[in-house]
Design a protein around this motif. Structure first.
Motif, PDB file in Angstrom:
ATOM      1  N   SER A  64       0.855  -1.194   0.000  1.00  0.00           N
ATOM      2  CA  SER A  64       0.000   0.000   0.000  1.00  0.00           C
ATOM      3  C   SER A  64       0.883   1.234   0.000  1.00  0.00           C
ATOM      4  O   SER A  64       1.837   1.329   0.767  1.00  0.00           O
ATOM      5  CB  SER A  64      -0.903  -0.012   1.241  1.00  0.00           C
ATOM      6  N   VAL A  65       0.568   2.182  -0.871  1.00  0.00           N
ATOM      7  CA  VAL A  65       1.379   3.384  -1.030  1.00  0.00           C
ATOM      8  C   VAL A  65       0.564   4.613  -0.652  1.00  0.00           C
ATOM      9  O   VAL A  65      -0.481   4.884  -1.250  1.00  0.00           O
ATOM     10  CB  VAL A  65       1.885   3.510  -2.482  1.00  0.00           C
ATOM     11  N   ARG A  66       1.022   5.307   0.364  1.00  0.00           N
ATOM     12  CA  ARG A  66       0.432   6.580   0.789  1.00  0.00           C
ATOM     13  C   ARG A  66      -1.083   6.503   0.928  1.00  0.00           C
ATOM     14  O   ARG A  66      -1.828   7.319   0.396  1.00  0.00           O
ATOM     15  CB  ARG A  66       0.835   7.697  -0.165  1.00  0.00           C
ATOM     16  N   GLY A  67      -1.542   5.480   1.649  1.00  0.00           N
ATOM     17  CA  GLY A  67      -2.951   5.363   1.970  1.00  0.00           C
ATOM     18  C   GLY A  67      -3.813   4.723   0.909  1.00  0.00           C
ATOM     19  O   GLY A  67      -5.012   4.530   1.123  1.00  0.00           O
ATOM     20  N   GLY A  68      -3.244   4.371  -0.237  1.00  0.00           N
ATOM     21  CA  GLY A  68      -4.023   3.759  -1.299  1.00  0.00           C
ATOM     22  C   GLY A  68      -4.027   2.249  -1.202  1.00  0.00           C
ATOM     23  O   GLY A  68      -3.227   1.646  -0.483  1.00  0.00           O
ATOM     24  N   SER A  69      -4.916   1.605  -1.939  1.00  0.00           N
ATOM     25  CA  SER A  69      -4.979   0.148  -1.960  1.00  0.00           C
ATOM     26  C   SER A  69      -3.992  -0.396  -2.982  1.00  0.00           C
ATOM     27  O   SER A  69      -3.447   0.343  -3.809  1.00  0.00           O
ATOM     28  CB  SER A  69      -6.396  -0.312  -2.313  1.00  0.00           C
ATOM     29  N   TYR A  70      -3.791  -1.725  -2.954  1.00  0.00           N
ATOM     30  CA  TYR A  70      -2.882  -2.324  -3.930  1.00  0.00           C
ATOM     31  C   TYR A  70      -3.434  -2.197  -5.346  1.00  0.00           C
ATOM     32  O   TYR A  70      -2.663  -2.135  -6.301  1.00  0.00           O
ATOM     33  CB  TYR A  70      -2.636  -3.798  -3.589  1.00  0.00           C
ATOM     34  N   ASP A  71      -4.762  -2.149  -5.495  1.00  0.00           N
ATOM     35  CA  ASP A  71      -5.356  -1.986  -6.824  1.00  0.00           C
ATOM     36  C   ASP A  71      -5.022  -0.641  -7.446  1.00  0.00           C
ATOM     37  O   ASP A  71      -5.251  -0.440  -8.644  1.00  0.00           O
ATOM     38  CB  ASP A  71      -6.879  -2.137  -6.745  1.00  0.00           C
ATOM     39  N   GLU A  72      -4.498   0.287  -6.664  1.00  0.00           N
ATOM     40  CA  GLU A  72      -4.179   1.619  -7.172  1.00  0.00           C
ATOM     41  C   GLU A  72      -2.733   1.723  -7.657  1.00  0.00           C
ATOM     42  O   GLU A  72      -2.267   2.823  -7.965  1.00  0.00           O
ATOM     43  CB  GLU A  72      -4.436   2.667  -6.083  1.00  0.00           C
ATOM     44  N   ASN A  73      -2.030   0.599  -7.750  1.00  0.00           N
ATOM     45  CA  ASN A  73      -0.621   0.603  -8.144  1.00  0.00           C
ATOM     46  C   ASN A  73      -0.444   0.064  -9.554  1.00  0.00           C
ATOM     47  O   ASN A  73      -0.978  -0.992  -9.895  1.00  0.00           O
ATOM     48  CB  ASN A  73       0.197  -0.242  -7.169  1.00  0.00           C
ATOM     49  N   LEU A  74       0.321   0.791 -10.360  1.00  0.00           N
ATOM     50  CA  LEU A  74       0.669   0.347 -11.704  1.00  0.00           C
ATOM     51  C   LEU A  74       1.949  -0.470 -11.671  1.00  0.00           C
ATOM     52  O   LEU A  74       2.876  -0.159 -10.919  1.00  0.00           O
ATOM     53  CB  LEU A  74       0.881   1.546 -12.626  1.00  0.00           C
ATOM     54  N   VAL A  75       2.017  -1.511 -12.514  1.00  0.00           N
ATOM     55  CA  VAL A  75       3.230  -2.303 -12.660  1.00  0.00           C
ATOM     56  C   VAL A  75       3.495  -2.494 -14.145  1.00  0.00           C
ATOM     57  O   VAL A  75       2.616  -2.932 -14.892  1.00  0.00           O
ATOM     58  CB  VAL A  75       3.107  -3.678 -11.966  1.00  0.00           C
ATOM     59  N   TYR A  76       4.720  -2.143 -14.579  1.00  0.00           N
ATOM     60  CA  TYR A  76       5.141  -2.319 -15.961  1.00  0.00           C
ATOM     61  C   TYR A  76       6.411  -3.161 -15.996  1.00  0.00           C
ATOM     62  O   TYR A  76       7.278  -3.037 -15.126  1.00  0.00           O
ATOM     63  CB  TYR A  76       5.450  -0.976 -16.634  1.00  0.00           C
ATOM     64  N   VAL A  77       6.523  -3.993 -17.023  1.00  0.00           N
ATOM     65  CA  VAL A  77       7.763  -4.679 -17.333  1.00  0.00           C
ATOM     66  C   VAL A  77       8.061  -4.441 -18.805  1.00  0.00           C
ATOM     67  O   VAL A  77       7.277  -4.841 -19.673  1.00  0.00           O
ATOM     68  CB  VAL A  77       7.678  -6.192 -17.038  1.00  0.00           C
TER      69      VAL A  77
END
Length: 805
Positions: free
Chosen positions: A160-173
């Protein structure tokens, strides 16, 4: 006496000569394309621990093994690495001057001597080489991130980043957006994350205020670049928690490069310390490849593929959990029957083609597909007995049950099936001007959903069904729904990374994103801006500022509420970010250090409120929330011990929301589920003073407890908080074989092995019983409800061996 001294001196000279005779020396100067010396560039022998740094004049000197073929690499963040392969003669002195060129996807002069984490607000420095070193049960890149942003669960790779949920995180490869399974309810089921640390070259991580080119999420972006190898090599890792193998290499003309990774993980050993005893049989397998082919200086093609097979089988048997306080303690005993079988199979494939018609222009075409087939099936029942413990130490039955308060049965059943297919087609363009770097892009995303939800729970307490109704037999809950639909989404961006002049101390990025969904006909425009200013000071200080709008169009998880109803008219969640920070690079004891500090404020609207079911997010499926998140972070990186980088990260925040639906009886602000007020994360590395081959690695996390939902199901009643999360993990590693320092006969079995490391790890060193969530047991006779803690892992030992070849 003179003869003794003379003999001893001759012996020292001969010894020095013999040691020197096995080595050669390479030296030179590292510069950029403008001829400026690069300070702190790395010169290293590949697949060994031999390395050094350039001084402020760009000069370096390094002793390398003689008599065998080695590859030396010169590298610096933001620049393309340079390699030199050769066989050196013992005692030889060789000069190798290096000119590093800026990476093609970096604005010329925009990042000249500092990495992106210096100039971009929200950027956090991540060293991918630590992924397999930090002693944590999960491992991987995410283990580093969780030390930076906080965590409350070692069984999951979610963060969790700065109060957000994990669904609010982008992941790129490699510019491909990565997806993950959706039905996973607990860290026990989760398995491996997509990112294979053995294949990683560079990591960019931003905790807010990121550029328009990154997609439509509200909290963070993790942009991972996989390696582009130049020679054949690989590694094998074996531990009590699993094993991995990776191979990499390139053709003789360096046009074809490849990466192959295979991983197997089993949490069976880890789950033996869980409060619920039984037969755990988790098995997680991951296969991954990346192939790159460069036709010529203009055309390049890349293909990536991944298959993940996750199985979680569980036959629960019993549970004994003690809880409460010193003078009022309870014990819950449960006898289970039934089983659980979960299957999560996902596949991902992508192909990209890059075309560079000239030195200034670049086009990139991308196409990818993702598929996940998920089955969550369980039929479990548990007969429980709740008792009060004797807390009087003067009594003979101290610590034993003195009174039984109630008994009952909980029966859980599920037959949930989900199939998701995602196809994405995209285009990226970039143009390099004198003081500008223009980039743009667009994507078409087509998503197909086929979901069947059938899940219920029945509770019985003291022969009374819960919830109790004398006129009918009620379930605790009953969900039965299905959904089958497709939808299309368009998105794109345009941005300019700029510098006002060659001598300007101000750099920045300005642009906007757009997103249009055919499902609800909503168009969202998200303008964003970043600025960085480096004053003309003797001290190396950079001030950073970022602001903008960040929108998150709903995926299927956000559309579906707790009972399975799907709201196809759900709008995108939106937030406004403002970030202000500074970086300070300095040297102390002739070692490099860096301090970063930031304060931030986020305003949220059109929110879709949610709560946690272990690690699974359950949404309301309505845009009836507004919120605000604000706080600050400070991090220190540096060589507290010479040549051993450590760091400490401290953060404070307040995250709260309120409901704007007039039907709700509560109108004030209440904590968001990720309202983690304070966190401290630390990683420390050390080694024996006279032998760097023996190292110690220590990781520590302290985080205040998260709010949890009350048993009545009202989001605004989450005023009860979990206990603070406290965890210390430690590891000890030893270099058993180092090819760079030891010669082997040509017929030796170890001739092609570069290094062998052995590691001994102690998870949860202090044996702290952390709490993940609460189960609520109600006594129908008295009407009391008891919060029974669900514990995380206890102290465990792990052995690991890593062999690089």
């Amino acid at each position: 006496m003179l003869k003794k001294h003379l003999g001893f001196s001759i012996l020292l000279i001969l010894t020095s000569f013999l040691c020197h005779a096995q080595l050669a020396t390479i030296s030179g100067i590292v510069k950029d394309e403008q001829g400026a010396a690069i300070d702190a560039a790395t010169i290293a022998v590949i697949n060994s621990n031999l390395s050094t740094y350039t001084n402020k004049n760009g000069y370096y000197t390094l002793q390398v093994p003689a008599g065998k073929s080695i590859t030396v690499v010169a590298s610096f963040t933001g620049y393309e690495p340079e390699h030199k392969s050769a066989v050196f003669i013992a005692g030889e002195f060789k000069t190798w001057d290096v000119v590093l060129t800026i990476k093609t996807n970096t604005l010329h002069d925009f990042i000249k001597k500092d990495d992106r984490s210096t100039f971009e607000a929200g950027s956090v420095g991540i060293d991918p080489s630590k992924a397999n070193i930090i002693p944590t049960p999960g491992g991987g890149i995410e283990s580093i991130i969780k030390l930076m942003v906080g965590s409350n669960n070692e069984l999951t790779s979610q963060y969790s980043v700065r109060g957000g949920s994990y669904d609010e995180n982008l992941v790129y490869v490699n510019d491909f957006e990565i997806y993950r399974p959706y039905l996973v309810r607990s860290g026990q089921q989760e398995g491996l994350s997509f990112i294979n640390p053995d294949l990683v070259s560079n990591v960019y991580f931003s905790v807010g205020g990121f550029q328009p080119k990154y997609g439509d999420k509200m909290s963070s972006v993790l942009d991972v670049t996989y390696k582009k190898p130049t020679t054949f090599s690989g590694s094998v890792m074996v531990s009590l928690l699993g094993a991995s193998l990776h191979l990499e290499g390139a053709s003789k003309n360096q046009k074809l490069t490849y990466l192959i990774g295979a991983r197997q993980k089993s949490n069976q050993y880890l789950l033996q310390s869980q409060p619920i005893k039984g037969v755990y049989n988790p098995s997680f397998t991951d296969l991954q490849f990346l192939i790159n082919y460069r036709f010529n200086s203009k055309w390049e093609v890349e293909a990536i593929g991944n298959y993940a097979r996750n199985r979680f089988t569980f036959y629960p048997e019993s549970q004994v959990t003690s809880f409460g306080v010193v003078n009022q303690a309870y014990q819950l005993q449960v006898a289970y029957t039934g089983s659980e079988l979960d299957q999560f199979d996902s596949r991902f494939g992508g192909i990209s083609a890059t075309y560079r018609p000239n030195d200034k222009l670049k086009w990139k075409f991308l196409a990818s597909g993702f598929q996940t087939n998920e089955q969550e099936t369980y039929d479990k029942s548990g007969e429980y007995l709740l008792g009060e413990l004797q807390t009087d130490q003067s009594q003979k039955n101290f610590g034993q049950v003195k009174d039984y308060l109630g008994t009952g049965l909980i029966h859980d059943y599920a037959r949930n099936f989900l199939n998701v297919n995602v196809v994405n087609i995209g285009f990226r363009g970039a143009y390099t001007a004198t003081n500008n770097y223009f980039s743009w892009g667009s994507d078409v995303n087509i998503t197909s959903i086929n979901d069947n939800l059938h899940q219920w729970e029945m509770r019985d307490s003291s022969a009374y069904n819960q919830p109790y109704n004398p006129a009918s037999l009620l379930m605790s809950y009953f969900f039965n729904s299905s959904a089958n639909f497709n939808y299309t989404r368009l998105s794109g961006f345009v941005q300019d990374n700029f510098k006002f002049s060659d001598s300007s101390r101000v750099t920045g990025a300005l642009g906007a994103r757009y997103n249009y969904s055919y499902l609800n006909s909503e168009l969202v425009i998200s303008p964003r801006m970043q600025l960085a200013y480096r004053p003309d000071w003797q001290r190396d200080v950079v001030f950073r500022f970022a602001t903008g709008v960040y929108a998150q169009p709903p995926f299927y998880r956000e559309m579906r509420d707790a009972v399975g109803d799907v709201n196809k008219n759900l709008l995108a969640q939106k937030s406004f970010h403002t970030v202000l920070g500074a970086n300070y690079n300095f040297k102390m004891y002739n070692r490099p250090f860096k301090v970063t500090a930031e304060v931030y404020y986020k305003y949220l609207w059109d929110q879709d409120p949610y709560y946690y079911n272990d690690v699974q997010l359950v949404y309301t499926g309505k845009n009836d929330g507004v919120g605000r998140i604000y706080g600050g972070e400070i991090r220190l990186y540096g060589d507290i011990v010479k040549d051993a980088t450590s760091w400490v990260s401290i953060g404070i925040l307040k995250a709260e929301q309120k409901l704007i639906d007039s039907s709700q009886i509560y109108s004030g602000y209440f904590p968001l589920p990720n309202d983690q007020r304070f966190m401290l994360g630390m990683y420390f590395e050390d080694y024996l003073p006279r032998n760097k081959n023996f190292k110690m690695h220590l990781s520590l996390i302290y985080a205040t407890g998260l709010p949890v939902e009350a048993p009545n199901g009202h989001l605004f009643d989450n005023t009860v908080r979990l206990p603070d999360y406290k965890r210390v993990d430690i590891g000890f590693s030893a270099l058993l074989l180092d090819a760079a320092r030891r010669q082997h006969p040509s017929h030796s079995l170890f001739n092609n092995i570069h290094s062998i490391w052995a590691s001994f790890e102690v998870f949860n060193l202090l044996g702290i019983q952390n709490t993940l969530s609460y189960s609520y047991i109600q006594d129908q006779t008295t009407g009391n409800s008891y919060d029974v803690p669900n514990r995380l892992t206890a102290r465990l030992l792990n052995l690991k061996i890593i062999c690089a070849f």
